[in-house]
Design an enzyme around this catalytic site. Sequence first.
Site, PDB file in Angstrom:
ATOM      1  N   LYS A  13       0.825  -1.222   0.000  1.00 48.24           N
ATOM      2  CA  LYS A  13       0.000   0.000   0.000  1.00 48.24           C
ATOM      3  C   LYS A  13       0.853   1.263   0.000  1.00 48.24           C
ATOM      4  CE  LYS A  13      -2.257  -0.297   3.756  1.00 48.24           C
ATOM      5  NZ  LYS A  13      -1.807  -0.857   4.752  1.00 48.24           N
ATOM      6  N   ARG A  88      -9.731   1.833   8.669  1.00 43.63           N
ATOM      7  CA  ARG A  88      -9.422   0.453   9.034  1.00 43.63           C
ATOM      8  C   ARG A  88     -10.595  -0.188   9.777  1.00 43.63           C
ATOM      9  NH1 ARG A  88      -3.494   1.358   8.987  1.00 43.63           N
ATOM     10  NH2 ARG A  88      -2.321  -0.466   9.559  1.00 43.63           N
ATOM     11  N   ARG A 127      11.408  -5.927   5.693  1.00 38.78           N
ATOM     12  CA  ARG A 127      11.178  -4.538   5.281  1.00 38.78           C
ATOM     13  C   ARG A 127      12.023  -3.595   6.144  1.00 38.78           C
ATOM     14  NH1 ARG A 127       5.112  -2.273   4.896  1.00 38.78           N
ATOM     15  NH2 ARG A 127       4.996  -2.743   7.112  1.00 38.78           N
ATOM     16  N   ARG A 153      10.966  -1.037  11.622  1.00 41.41           N
ATOM     17  CA  ARG A 153       9.826  -0.601  12.433  1.00 41.41           C
ATOM     18  C   ARG A 153       9.582  -1.591  13.568  1.00 41.41           C
ATOM     19  NH1 ARG A 153       4.996   0.619   8.308  1.00 41.41           N
ATOM     20  NH2 ARG A 153       3.864  -0.184  10.094  1.00 41.41           N
ATOM     21  N   ARG A 164      -0.886  -8.271  13.729  1.00 47.90           N
ATOM     22  CA  ARG A 164      -1.371  -7.243  12.793  1.00 47.90           C
ATOM     23  C   ARG A 164      -2.137  -7.889  11.645  1.00 47.90           C
ATOM     24  NH1 ARG A 164       3.605  -4.183  10.915  1.00 47.90           N
ATOM     25  NH2 ARG A 164       2.171  -2.685  10.006  1.00 47.90           N
TER      26      ARG A 164
HETATM   27  P1  AMP Z   1       0.623   1.319   9.014  1.00 48.47           P
HETATM   28  O1  AMP Z   1       1.849   2.096   8.689  1.00 48.47           O
HETATM   29  O2  AMP Z   1      -0.574   1.737   8.194  1.00 48.47           O
HETATM   30  O3  AMP Z   1       0.833  -0.161   9.007  1.00 48.47           O
HETATM   31  O4  AMP Z   1       0.223   1.712  10.521  1.00 48.47           O
HETATM   32  C1  AMP Z   1       1.100   1.458  11.606  1.00 48.47           C
HETATM   33  C2  AMP Z   1       0.340   1.449  12.909  1.00 48.47           C
HETATM   34  O5  AMP Z   1      -0.299   2.727  13.123  1.00 48.47           O
HETATM   35  C3  AMP Z   1      -0.815   0.459  12.982  1.00 48.47           C
HETATM   36  O6  AMP Z   1      -0.373  -0.837  13.355  1.00 48.47           O
HETATM   37  C4  AMP Z   1      -1.700   1.103  14.048  1.00 48.47           C
HETATM   38  O7  AMP Z   1      -1.146   0.922  15.349  1.00 48.47           O
HETATM   39  C5  AMP Z   1      -1.578   2.563  13.707  1.00 48.47           C
HETATM   40  N1  AMP Z   1      -2.599   2.969  12.697  1.00 48.47           N
HETATM   41  C6  AMP Z   1      -2.378   3.430  11.430  1.00 48.47           C
HETATM   42  N2  AMP Z   1      -3.523   3.698  10.804  1.00 48.47           N
HETATM   43  C7  AMP Z   1      -4.524   3.424  11.683  1.00 48.47           C
HETATM   44  C8  AMP Z   1      -5.947   3.462  11.634  1.00 48.47           C
HETATM   45  N3  AMP Z   1      -6.582   3.869  10.520  1.00 48.47           N
HETATM   46  N4  AMP Z   1      -6.638   3.074  12.734  1.00 48.47           N
HETATM   47  C9  AMP Z   1      -6.019   2.691  13.852  1.00 48.47           C
HETATM   48  N5  AMP Z   1      -4.683   2.586  13.971  1.00 48.47           N
HETATM   49  C10 AMP Z   1      -3.927   2.955  12.902  1.00 48.47           C
END
Ligand code: AMP
Length: 209
Positions: A13, A88, A127, A153, A164
């Site tokens: 993404k 989400r 990654r 990360r 996740r």
């Molecule tokens: P990502 O980079 O999109 O994988 O997001 C990393 C982390 O940020 C996720 O595992 C959540 O802890 C938090 N996060 C990002 N976007 C959201 C969302 N839309 N709702 C809730 N938590 C989020």
Amino acid sequence: MRLVLVGAPGSGKGTQADVLEARLKTPKVSTGDMLRAALKAGTKLGLEAKSYMDAGKLVPDSVVIGLVEERLGEPDAKNGFILDGFPRTTAQADALGALLDRLGKPLDRVVELAVPSELIVERIIHRRTDKRTGQIYHLKYSPPPPNAELEHRADDREETVNKRLADYEAMTTALLPYYQKLGLLVRVDGVGKPAEVTARVLGALGLSA
Ligand code: AMP
């Protein structure tokens, strides 16, 4: 173009959103990036989000919804945006729908990047991100240059990835039918080289590569 990209962590993404941002001249709005930036800056919001993020849990809806509402109100997002990692949950999708209704600017498309979970784990644990540029690399398939300042990360570690992924499965059970009913969902095969996937995404949006 007002777009949402949906996909499991590691589905590509973020990579596709970066390419589409340049191609469509439309800002990428990534809640994950915004939360990581808040964390790095040590803001109250960042500190609040940290424990959830490190554990691979979702940050509360109210926090991310507030962030997105603010971001979409900025001038560069007035004519379009590419949402990456939001919504989400269906509560987030409802909040986004209500906001866009108020603005009279509905979503154009929701693109799902479909990647089998066994491939996802392999992608995520290798990654790495260059902390200066934000560029994403894969240690085997897209190796970083020698001068990159790599970061792994905290939530990309193997113990957190399965949590996740399980959260993602639970989320999509509700979110994809939500957008399917609205006639907005297109499913794109996310397996292959980033450029191949981009061509498929553009095709699904009715644009030429
Ligand atoms: P990502 O980079 O999109 O994988 O997001 C990393 C982390 O940020 C996720 O595992 C959540 O802890 C938090 N996060 C990002 N976007 C959201 C969302 N839309 N709702 C809730 N938590 C989020």
